[in-house]
Design an enzyme around this catalytic site. Structure first.
Site, PDB file in Angstrom:
ATOM      1  N   LYS A  71       0.801  -1.193   0.012  1.00 28.90           N
ATOM      2  CA  LYS A  71       0.166   0.007   0.071  1.00 28.90           C
ATOM      3  C   LYS A  71       0.728   1.319  -0.230  1.00 28.90           C
ATOM      4  CE  LYS A  71      -4.303  -1.920   1.876  1.00 28.90           C
ATOM      5  NZ  LYS A  71      -5.408  -1.599   3.128  1.00 28.90           N
ATOM      6  N   ASP A 107     -10.340   3.076   1.366  1.00 27.04           N
ATOM      7  CA  ASP A 107     -10.637   2.635   2.832  1.00 27.04           C
ATOM      8  C   ASP A 107     -11.555   3.531   3.750  1.00 27.04           C
ATOM      9  OD1 ASP A 107      -9.642  -0.157   2.432  1.00 27.04           O
ATOM     10  OD2 ASP A 107      -7.715   0.460   3.006  1.00 27.04           O
TER      11      ASP A 107
HETATM   12  P1  NDP Z   1      -1.961  -2.359  11.542  1.00 29.32           P
HETATM   13  O1  NDP Z   1      -1.111  -3.651  11.354  1.00 29.32           O
HETATM   14  O2  NDP Z   1      -1.500  -1.458  10.186  1.00 29.32           O
HETATM   15  O3  NDP Z   1      -2.385  -1.756  12.692  1.00 29.32           O
HETATM   16  C1  NDP Z   1      -2.833  -2.468  13.912  1.00 29.32           C
HETATM   17  C2  NDP Z   1      -3.270  -1.619  14.979  1.00 29.32           C
HETATM   18  O4  NDP Z   1      -3.864  -2.479  15.870  1.00 29.32           O
HETATM   19  C3  NDP Z   1      -1.876  -0.893  15.520  1.00 29.32           C
HETATM   20  O5  NDP Z   1      -2.387   0.234  16.059  1.00 29.32           O
HETATM   21  C4  NDP Z   1      -1.833  -1.913  16.813  1.00 29.32           C
HETATM   22  O6  NDP Z   1      -1.362  -1.025  17.969  1.00 29.32           O
HETATM   23  C5  NDP Z   1      -3.097  -2.264  17.179  1.00 29.32           C
HETATM   24  N1  NDP Z   1      -3.192  -3.383  17.818  1.00 29.32           N
HETATM   25  C6  NDP Z   1      -2.956  -4.749  17.608  1.00 29.32           C
HETATM   26  N2  NDP Z   1      -3.152  -5.485  18.742  1.00 29.32           N
HETATM   27  C7  NDP Z   1      -3.455  -4.783  19.673  1.00 29.32           C
HETATM   28  C8  NDP Z   1      -3.594  -5.051  21.179  1.00 29.32           C
HETATM   29  N3  NDP Z   1      -3.558  -6.433  21.519  1.00 29.32           N
HETATM   30  N4  NDP Z   1      -4.254  -4.293  21.928  1.00 29.32           N
HETATM   31  C9  NDP Z   1      -4.148  -2.838  21.628  1.00 29.32           C
HETATM   32  N5  NDP Z   1      -3.840  -2.487  20.316  1.00 29.32           N
HETATM   33  C10 NDP Z   1      -3.549  -3.588  19.383  1.00 29.32           C
HETATM   34  O7  NDP Z   1      -3.398  -2.880  10.626  1.00 29.32           O
HETATM   35  P2  NDP Z   1      -4.484  -2.377   9.918  1.00 29.32           P
HETATM   36  O8  NDP Z   1      -4.570  -0.914  10.271  1.00 29.32           O
HETATM   37  O9  NDP Z   1      -4.172  -2.817   8.421  1.00 29.32           O
HETATM   38  O10 NDP Z   1      -5.728  -3.246  10.239  1.00 29.32           O
HETATM   39  C11 NDP Z   1      -6.484  -3.202  11.430  1.00 29.32           C
HETATM   40  C12 NDP Z   1      -7.628  -3.598  11.351  1.00 29.32           C
HETATM   41  O11 NDP Z   1      -8.500  -3.222  10.410  1.00 29.32           O
HETATM   42  C13 NDP Z   1      -7.502  -5.080  11.009  1.00 29.32           C
HETATM   43  O12 NDP Z   1      -8.456  -5.953  11.659  1.00 29.32           O
HETATM   44  C14 NDP Z   1      -8.206  -5.084   9.441  1.00 29.32           C
HETATM   45  O13 NDP Z   1      -8.512  -6.389   9.026  1.00 29.32           O
HETATM   46  C15 NDP Z   1      -9.121  -4.173   9.474  1.00 29.32           C
HETATM   47  N6  NDP Z   1      -9.231  -3.455   8.370  1.00 29.32           N
HETATM   48  C16 NDP Z   1     -10.445  -3.514   7.650  1.00 29.32           C
HETATM   49  C17 NDP Z   1     -10.915  -2.818   6.520  1.00 29.32           C
HETATM   50  C18 NDP Z   1     -12.444  -2.792   6.160  1.00 29.32           C
HETATM   51  O14 NDP Z   1     -12.632  -2.424   5.151  1.00 29.32           O
HETATM   52  N7  NDP Z   1     -13.324  -3.303   7.040  1.00 29.32           N
HETATM   53  C19 NDP Z   1     -10.005  -2.284   5.688  1.00 29.32           C
HETATM   54  C20 NDP Z   1      -8.722  -2.437   6.359  1.00 29.32           C
HETATM   55  C21 NDP Z   1      -8.339  -3.011   7.426  1.00 29.32           C
HETATM   56  P3  NDP Z   1       0.333  -0.867  17.949  1.00 29.32           P
HETATM   57  O15 NDP Z   1       0.748   0.405  17.254  1.00 29.32           O
HETATM   58  O16 NDP Z   1       0.470  -0.580  19.615  1.00 29.32           O
HETATM   59  O17 NDP Z   1       1.039  -2.113  17.803  1.00 29.32           O
END
Ligand code: NDP
Length: 286
Positions: A71, A107
């Site tokens: 991306k 998105d």
């Molecule tokens: P990223 O890996 O870029 O970001 C993940 C985020 O989740 C970070 O802020 C991370 O925090 C946080 N996180 C992960 N585990 C934990 C935890 N145990 N406790 C607290 N915070 C946590 O992922 P994406 O942004 O790409 O995706 C995020 C979600 O959005 C996914 O479930 C994905 O499937 C969904 N999504 C849905 C879309 C849709 O069209 N509905 C489109 C794109 C994504 P930290 O920075 O602290 O690691």
């Protein structure tokens, strides 16, 4: 009239892509519209992204989606970026315009359209708390602020990621965006009309996980939206409904980001219901 068996081709470049369900939804849209178009999942490793983008020209492809890990990396292979994709710093959709490859990000736009169409909520003036600072959070947060949300509080576990995102969003949008570190159970203290989970907490297979947020701290009438779409009914949304709050699932965002890409590629409005039911069916068996 002579027959024309040559299909128009779009698809997705990613790694992995085998389980990406977007094609099921897009092909349902093409079929409902009577379009001879195909959506293919292409497994493209990072070292081959440039070659894959050039192949789009050679093959006359009409557009492409990008997913993990392309991306951001795709940007150097594009001719132009939409202002929103520029602000978000990532591209999930490329459209072709006059032979040029234009980078878009559908998105956050998909989230906004779901907010308006499925939850009947206008983002203007809304006070938003968003959990997470990854790619989905950047897209949703940018579009919410550009659409007129008055206040965005970003809550993230890692300070560095959260602060960087907030600084980028402020610079790109000039909006009122703040950061709070997520430590223990998060309690909403200020006014909040919309709580968005843009973390991956609750995503399959960890379906029993739920973001550590005190739903009791939300006022009645607050909308809780989840970006997680698999499963569509997350523990967070179930708990929010039990608490009497309004909810919006991640399937809504996923469908509308695809609807908007369909519109960009074909210039037509798709049958949204056909796309949504194809996606629901695919996720139910997947
Ligand atoms: P990223 O890996 O870029 O970001 C993940 C985020 O989740 C970070 O802020 C991370 O925090 C946080 N996180 C992960 N585990 C934990 C935890 N145990 N406790 C607290 N915070 C946590 O992922 P994406 O942004 O790409 O995706 C995020 C979600 O959005 C996914 O479930 C994905 O499937 C969904 N999504 C849905 C879309 C849709 O069209 N509905 C489109 C794109 C994504 P930290 O920075 O602290 O690691």
């Amino acid at each position: 009239m002579s027959a024309n068996y040559q299909a128009e081709v779009v698809g997705v470049f990613g790694q992995p892509v085998a389980e990406n369900p977007t094609g099921v939804m897009q092909e349902a849209g093409f079929e409902a519209a009577g379009l001879n178009w195909r959506y293919l999942n292409f497994e493209v490793p990072p070292s081959r992204l440039g070659a894959a983008m050039q192949a789009m020209d050679a093959l006359g492809m009409r557009g492409i989606n990008l997913t993990i890990p392309h991306k951001v990396a795709v940007i150097e292979h594009l001719d132009e970026l939409s202002p929103e994709a520029q602000a978000i710093g990532a591209v999930n959709t490329v459209r072709i315009d006059g032979g040029k490859k234009i980078g878009e990000n559908t998105d956050g736009k998909g989230f906004l359209r779901g907010l308006r169409n499925d939850a009947q909520v206008d983002p203007v003036g809304k006070r938003v708390v968003m959990l997470g600072a990854g790619g989905a959070a950047r897209a949703i947060g940018t579009e919410l602020v550009l659409a007129g949300a008055s206040d965005l509080l970003v809550v993230n576990r890692s300070r560095e990621r959260g602060e960087t995102m907030v600084a980028d969003l402020r610079e790109a949008t000039g909006g009122n965006v703040r950061f709070e570190r997520w430590l223990g159970t998060f309690k909403v203290r200020g006014a909040c009309d919309l709580l968005v989970n843009a973390t991956s907490v609750g995503l399959y297979p960890d379906v029993d996980a739920m973001p550590d947020v005190a739903l009791a701290s939300l006022a009645d009438g607050t909308l809780v939206a989840d970006a997680v779409f698999n499963p569509p009914e997350t523990r967070l949304l179930a708990a929010a409904r039990t608490r009497g709050l309004l909810t919006l699932d991640g399937l809504s965002m996923l469908v509308y980001q695809g609807v908007i890409a369909f519109e960009m590629w074909t210039g037509q409005s798709p049958d949204e219901a056909a796309m949504k039911s194809a996606l629901r069916a695919a996720l139910a068996v997947g």
